[in-house]
Write a protein that holds these residues in place. Sequence first.
Motif, mmCIF file in Angstrom:
data_model
loop_
_atom_site.group_PDB
_atom_site.id
_atom_site.type_symbol
_atom_site.label_atom_id
_atom_site.label_comp_id
_atom_site.label_asym_id
_atom_site.label_seq_id
_atom_site.Cartn_x
_atom_site.Cartn_y
_atom_site.Cartn_z
ATOM 1 N N GLY A 153 -26.536 15.545 -13.066
ATOM 2 C CA GLY A 153 -25.553 14.545 -12.186
ATOM 3 C C GLY A 153 -26.281 13.205 -11.663
ATOM 4 N N SER A 154 -27.526 13.224 -11.489
ATOM 5 C CA SER A 154 -28.226 12.073 -11.465
ATOM 6 C C SER A 154 -29.601 11.983 -11.916
ATOM 7 C CB SER A 154 -28.334 11.900 -9.842
ATOM 8 O OG SER A 154 -29.072 12.724 -9.417
ATOM 9 N N VAL A 155 -29.928 11.088 -12.401
ATOM 10 C CA VAL A 155 -31.221 10.734 -13.228
ATOM 11 C C VAL A 155 -31.758 9.276 -12.916
ATOM 12 C CG1 VAL A 155 -29.937 10.083 -15.343
ATOM 13 C CG2 VAL A 155 -32.135 11.279 -15.615
ATOM 14 N N GLU A 156 -33.124 9.212 -13.193
ATOM 15 C CA GLU A 156 -33.645 8.011 -13.033
ATOM 16 C C GLU A 156 -34.739 7.892 -14.441
ATOM 17 O OE1 GLU A 156 -36.615 5.167 -10.443
ATOM 18 O OE2 GLU A 156 -36.317 7.155 -9.594
ATOM 19 N N LEU A 157 -34.551 6.944 -15.046
ATOM 20 C CA LEU A 157 -35.444 6.554 -16.252
ATOM 21 C C LEU A 157 -36.002 5.439 -16.238
ATOM 22 C CD1 LEU A 157 -32.601 7.024 -19.057
ATOM 23 C CD2 LEU A 157 -34.163 8.702 -18.207
ATOM 24 N N GLY A 158 -37.226 5.387 -16.892
ATOM 25 C CA GLY A 158 -38.186 4.260 -16.986
ATOM 26 C C GLY A 158 -38.326 3.738 -18.474
ATOM 27 N N PHE A 159 -38.828 2.591 -18.210
ATOM 28 C CA PHE A 159 -39.023 1.819 -19.550
ATOM 29 C C PHE A 159 -40.505 0.962 -19.576
ATOM 30 C CE2 PHE A 159 -38.999 -1.873 -22.949
ATOM 31 C CZ PHE A 159 -38.891 -1.034 -23.937
ATOM 32 N N PHE A 160 -41.377 1.263 -20.237
ATOM 33 C CA PHE A 160 -42.489 0.587 -20.090
ATOM 34 C C PHE A 160 -42.492 -0.728 -20.722
ATOM 35 C CE2 PHE A 160 -46.930 -0.561 -21.546
ATOM 36 C CZ PHE A 160 -47.655 -0.381 -20.361
ATOM 37 N N LYS A 161 -42.919 -1.961 -19.945
ATOM 38 C CA LYS A 161 -42.494 -3.221 -20.364
ATOM 39 C C LYS A 161 -43.960 -3.883 -20.741
ATOM 40 C CE LYS A 161 -39.126 -5.782 -18.648
ATOM 41 N NZ LYS A 161 -38.281 -6.531 -18.069
ATOM 42 N N GLU A 162 -44.823 -3.660 -19.674
ATOM 43 C CA GLU A 162 -46.326 -4.212 -19.788
ATOM 44 C C GLU A 162 -46.929 -3.540 -18.777
ATOM 45 O OE1 GLU A 162 -45.967 -8.323 -19.490
ATOM 46 O OE2 GLU A 162 -45.372 -8.298 -17.357
#
Length: 139
Positions: A46-55
Amino acid sequence: MQSQEKDSLIVARIFPNENVFEQLKIVCSKHSIKAGIVLSGIGQLGSVELGFFKEKGNYANQKFGAPLEVLGISGIISKKENDFDFHLHISLSDEQKNAFGGHFISGVVSVTLELVVLKTEIKITRQTEEETGLAGLFL
């Protein structure tokens, strides 16, 4: 949450409104996991947090509030002192069948989340690497 283990294979179900990582910690404690591999995960959040490694030192995080279908979860579980370290990635889709994913930071179950974890005796640790800033896997 409910879970069962046989021959180092753990099947768990996390129920509506339960926090994925809180329940996964309970699964790990209940089954004395020191290290594990998340082989499969399906359901709906129902809710989620995602991350993306940039540097180094820079993650792009994004929160989603609408129900999203879990297409798959995979990753590594390791012990960190008296806690657990989860390095999980997740693939999701929205109602229009648009798929996306990233580093799984947090989530709350909407309908169900069904996980399969393989418990292993391989000693897995994580150490922050100077060059990248990431907590790298060490065996």
